[in-house]
Write a protein that holds these residues in place. Structure first.
Motif, PDB file in Angstrom:
ATOM      1  N   ALA A 149       0.836  -1.208   0.000  1.00 28.83           N
ATOM      2  CA  ALA A 149       0.000   0.000   0.000  1.00 28.83           C
ATOM      3  C   ALA A 149       0.867   1.253   0.000  1.00 28.83           C
ATOM      4  O   ALA A 149       0.574   2.230  -0.710  1.00 28.83           O
ATOM      5  N   ILE A 150       1.935   1.225   0.784  1.00 27.38           N
ATOM      6  CA  ILE A 150       2.845   2.373   0.819  1.00 27.38           C
ATOM      7  C   ILE A 150       3.533   2.536  -0.535  1.00 27.38           C
ATOM      8  O   ILE A 150       3.669   3.646  -1.053  1.00 27.38           O
ATOM      9  N   GLY A 151       3.946   1.408  -1.115  1.00 34.65           N
ATOM     10  CA  GLY A 151       4.584   1.463  -2.433  1.00 34.65           C
ATOM     11  C   GLY A 151       3.646   1.994  -3.497  1.00 34.65           C
ATOM     12  O   GLY A 151       4.042   2.816  -4.337  1.00 34.65           O
ATOM     13  N   ASN A 152       2.387   1.539  -3.462  1.00 36.45           N
ATOM     14  CA  ASN A 152       1.402   2.027  -4.436  1.00 36.45           C
ATOM     15  C   ASN A 152       1.137   3.516  -4.249  1.00 36.45           C
ATOM     16  O   ASN A 152       0.986   4.256  -5.226  1.00 36.45           O
ATOM     17  N   ALA A 153       1.060   3.937  -2.976  1.00 38.20           N
ATOM     18  CA  ALA A 153       0.829   5.355  -2.694  1.00 38.20           C
ATOM     19  C   ALA A 153       1.994   6.199  -3.191  1.00 38.20           C
ATOM     20  O   ALA A 153       1.812   7.304  -3.713  1.00 38.20           O
ATOM     21  N   THR A 154       3.203   5.664  -3.033  1.00 39.00           N
ATOM     22  CA  THR A 154       4.390   6.383  -3.508  1.00 39.00           C
ATOM     23  C   THR A 154       4.369   6.508  -5.022  1.00 39.00           C
ATOM     24  O   THR A 154       4.657   7.582  -5.582  1.00 39.00           O
ATOM     25  N   GLN A 155       4.002   5.433  -5.700  1.00 38.10           N
ATOM     26  CA  GLN A 155       3.914   5.465  -7.152  1.00 38.10           C
ATOM     27  C   GLN A 155       2.823   6.421  -7.608  1.00 38.10           C
ATOM     28  O   GLN A 155       3.010   7.188  -8.558  1.00 38.10           O
ATOM     29  N   THR A 156       1.689   6.393  -6.915  1.00 41.72           N
ATOM     30  CA  THR A 156       0.590   7.299  -7.258  1.00 41.72           C
ATOM     31  C   THR A 156       1.009   8.748  -7.067  1.00 41.72           C
ATOM     32  O   THR A 156       0.675   9.623  -7.887  1.00 41.72           O
ATOM     33  N   ALA A 157       1.740   9.021  -5.987  1.00 45.68           N
ATOM     34  CA  ALA A 157       2.210  10.387  -5.738  1.00 45.68           C
ATOM     35  C   ALA A 157       3.156  10.838  -6.843  1.00 45.68           C
ATOM     36  O   ALA A 157       3.055  11.967  -7.342  1.00 45.68           O
ATOM     37  N   SER A 243      10.620  13.395 -13.914  1.00 46.17           N
ATOM     38  CA  SER A 243      10.976  12.012 -14.225  1.00 46.17           C
ATOM     39  C   SER A 243      11.438  11.316 -12.955  1.00 46.17           C
ATOM     40  O   SER A 243      11.905  11.949 -12.009  1.00 46.17           O
ATOM     41  N   GLY A 244      11.289   9.988 -12.956  1.00 46.12           N
ATOM     42  CA  GLY A 244      11.786   9.182 -11.851  1.00 46.12           C
ATOM     43  C   GLY A 244      10.774   8.991 -10.743  1.00 46.12           C
ATOM     44  O   GLY A 244       9.710   9.573 -10.719  1.00 46.12           O
ATOM     45  N   ASN A 245      11.134   8.110  -9.809  1.00 43.95           N
ATOM     46  CA  ASN A 245      10.326   7.823  -8.630  1.00 43.95           C
ATOM     47  C   ASN A 245      11.275   7.594  -7.445  1.00 43.95           C
ATOM     48  O   ASN A 245      11.912   6.552  -7.383  1.00 43.95           O
ATOM     49  N   PRO A 246      11.427   8.571  -6.551  1.00 45.78           N
ATOM     50  CA  PRO A 246      10.663   9.825  -6.476  1.00 45.78           C
ATOM     51  C   PRO A 246      11.021  10.787  -7.606  1.00 45.78           C
ATOM     52  O   PRO A 246      12.119  10.716  -8.166  1.00 45.78           O
ATOM     53  N   PRO A 247      10.108  11.694  -7.937  1.00 45.39           N
ATOM     54  CA  PRO A 247      10.302  12.552  -9.106  1.00 45.39           C
ATOM     55  C   PRO A 247      11.416  13.580  -8.918  1.00 45.39           C
ATOM     56  O   PRO A 247      11.649  14.082  -7.820  1.00 45.39           O
ATOM     57  N   ILE A 248      12.069  13.876 -10.012  1.00 48.88           N
ATOM     58  CA  ILE A 248      13.015  14.979 -10.084  1.00 48.88           C
ATOM     59  C   ILE A 248      12.486  15.929 -11.147  1.00 48.88           C
ATOM     60  O   ILE A 248      12.195  15.511 -12.268  1.00 48.88           O
ATOM     61  N   ILE A 249      12.343  17.201 -10.788  1.00 48.29           N
ATOM     62  CA  ILE A 249      11.792  18.201 -11.709  1.00 48.29           C
ATOM     63  C   ILE A 249      12.920  19.097 -12.201  1.00 48.29           C
ATOM     64  O   ILE A 249      13.724  19.593 -11.405  1.00 48.29           O
ATOM     65  N   THR A 250      12.954  19.277 -13.495  1.00 51.16           N
ATOM     66  CA  THR A 250      13.985  20.129 -14.096  1.00 51.16           C
ATOM     67  C   THR A 250      13.338  21.204 -14.961  1.00 51.16           C
ATOM     68  O   THR A 250      12.236  21.048 -15.463  1.00 51.16           O
ATOM     69  N   LEU A 251      14.060  22.293 -15.105  1.00 50.20           N
ATOM     70  CA  LEU A 251      13.688  23.373 -16.016  1.00 50.20           C
ATOM     71  C   LEU A 251      14.926  23.653 -16.849  1.00 50.20           C
ATOM     72  O   LEU A 251      15.887  24.242 -16.368  1.00 50.20           O
ATOM     73  N   GLY A 252      14.901  23.187 -18.079  1.00 47.50           N
ATOM     74  CA  GLY A 252      16.115  23.236 -18.881  1.00 47.50           C
ATOM     75  C   GLY A 252      17.138  22.297 -18.279  1.00 47.50           C
ATOM     76  O   GLY A 252      16.873  21.120 -18.039  1.00 47.50           O
ATOM     77  N   SER A 253      18.320  22.795 -17.969  1.00 47.15           N
ATOM     78  CA  SER A 253      19.375  21.980 -17.365  1.00 47.15           C
ATOM     79  C   SER A 253      19.414  22.123 -15.850  1.00 47.15           C
ATOM     80  O   SER A 253      20.247  21.511 -15.183  1.00 47.15           O
ATOM     81  N   GLN A 254      18.480  22.884 -15.284  1.00 46.82           N
ATOM     82  CA  GLN A 254      18.483  23.170 -13.852  1.00 46.82           C
ATOM     83  C   GLN A 254      17.485  22.283 -13.114  1.00 46.82           C
ATOM     84  O   GLN A 254      16.339  22.146 -13.527  1.00 46.82           O
TER      85      GLN A 254
END
Length: 449
Positions: A149-157, A243-254
């Motif tokens: 359940a925790i894994g599914n919640a993490t994926q859903t997040a 992208s990824g799990n947990p997600p990493i958010i980028t703006l251009g190369s930053q």
């Protein structure tokens, strides 16, 4: 006043009334549109040589309270954050079990300990040996279920963050387009009210995703910033990527993951990177303590599917199971593992292992395992309860502010209908003036001829 002047004034009045009627119609059509601010036509009286010569209808404007609108957007962002968090933890609640109802970790551990206590009275009882194994399997499966359940919640997040970023990019692009259109119409002296209402709706969507606030520019455009100060691009030159799990958010190369701290995106990030991994870590530690605690008494009751107790806790809760050797030979709950070392004679009344389990500081009722089991459940329950309370409070505040904003900037049907009647009467009066003027012209021409 000449006939021509009167006719000119009446015609300008008719034109102004038609413009106002169009605005009233627009307002009534959007009375139930969330976040829509009422619009009003601007009227300017004209004169010639000090005498009134009519009225000119200017661009329609929004009747918006900017301060109240900013408060509503902030409340919407907080509501979205708290709601996302509460919904995620609520799903785990349903699997975690309710203390005292027999399906939580503490109760299941207590059932296992009671099984050993019963077995102590008759160690040779094969039915009770199997009952102990079954209780252990139920406990292990519950740990697996909670971990899942925790894994599914993490994926859903994480999935929610990615979807939120996609929606954010789309909304930002649309805001950029509207900014350009508003600047252009402003320079032409035309109404931008409709476009600003469209933009306001988009800003509220962006606020729900990020908690962003808008800052008006002299040109008529707006700039958007997250609560942490990250400017959100509206020009379309760049876009956020997740992208990824947990997600990493980028703006251009930053990498800009840390700048998203509010709204549903901020909640998803916090869940995927901190809250849920924390719950998983606690559960893994409990599973590790459970397996090692029993192993220390001479019985490897819990293990991974290969029969081993891992040296590290990470990920163990998802695979913990009853030792395959014990499942195959239930009498090992009496004899220990390996049986040849602890009960080499195969004494059917052997109680050494059972007594060790019941007297162990780690495995005895009220011992460290029981405390750990209680803590796992209580910690998650507290997080979920706090999140639900915060979500309810945030929703109430958002609703109150939205209603207040609607009362000051929204459309009042009663007011608009009253204005509609006034305009219709005014239209009829001006039309009558035009008719009389035409009759006077006709009579004058008849006299001349």
């Amino acid at each position: 006043m000449s006939i021509g002047t009167g006719l000119s004034i009446a015609n300008s009045g008719l034109a102004a009334i038609q413009a106002q009627l169009a605005v009233v119609s627009q307002n009534i059509a959007n009375a139930n549109t969330a976040g829509y601010s009422a619009e009003a036509a601007t009227l300017t009286a004209t004169s010639a040589q000090g005498l009134g010569s009519g009225v000119i209808s200017g661009p329609a404007t929004q009747l918006v309270n900017a301060s109240m609108q900013a408060q509503v957007n902030a409340a919407v962002g907080n509501q979205s954050f708290q709601q996302t968090t509460a919904q995620s933890l609520s799903g785990i609640d349903q699997v975690m079990g309710t203390p005292g109802q027999g399906n939580d970790l503490s109760s299941l551990l207590g059932n296992l300990q009671s099984g050993f206590a019963t077995l102590l009275t008759n160690p040779a009882n094969t039915v009770q040996q199997s009952a102990v194994v079954a209780s252990a399997q139920t406990l292990a499966r519950q740990i697996n279920s909670i971990s899942s359940a925790i894994g599914n919640a993490t994926q859903t997040a994480s999935t929610g963050v990615a979807a939120g970023i996609t929606s954010l990019n789309t909304s930002l692009t649309q805001v950029g387009t509207l900014n350009n259109q508003i600047i252009s119409l402003s320079q032409q002296g035309k109404s931008t009210a409709d476009l600003k209402n469209q933009r306001d709706a988009l800003v509220q969507t962006i606020a729900s995703l990020t908690g962003a606030k808008s800052i008006a520019q002299p040109s008529g455009a707006i700039s958007l910033y997250t609560p942490s100060g990250q400017q959100l691009p509206t020009a379309g030159a760049s876009a956020f990527q997740a992208s990824g799990n947990p997600p990493i958010i980028t703006l251009g190369s930053q990498t800009v993951t840390g700048t998203f701290t509010a709204g549903s995106i901020g909640a998803g990030l916090q869940l995927a990177t901190t809250t849920l991994p924390g719950l998983q870590s606690n559960l893994d530690s409990f599973a590790q303590s459970l397996a090692s605690g029993f192993a220390a008494t001479g019985l490897t009751l819990f293990s991974d599917p290969s029969g081993n107790v891992p040296s590290t806790a990470s990920g163990f809760a998802s695979v913990i199971a009853v030792n395959p050797q014990v499942v195959a030979t239930p009498s090992l709950v009496r004899d220990g593992t390996p049986a040849s070392a602890l009960n080499p004679t195969g004494d059917a009344g052997f109680t050494g292992v059972i007594s060790a389990i019941l007297s162990s500081a780690a495995t005895a009722p009220g011992g460290t395992l029981a405390t750990a089991a209680t803590n796992v459940t209580a910690n998650q329950a507290a997080l979920s309860s706090n999140a639900q309370t915060a979500s309810t409070a945030a929703a109430s505040l958002s609703t109150a502010l939205t209603n207040q904003a609607s009362s000051t900037s929204g459309v009042s049907i009663d007011q608009q209908m009253g204005l509609l009647v006034t305009l219709q009467n005014a239209y009829a009066a001006n039309a009558k003036v035009v008719t009389i003027a035409q009759q006077m012209w006709a009579a004058q021409e008849a006299m001349i001829s």
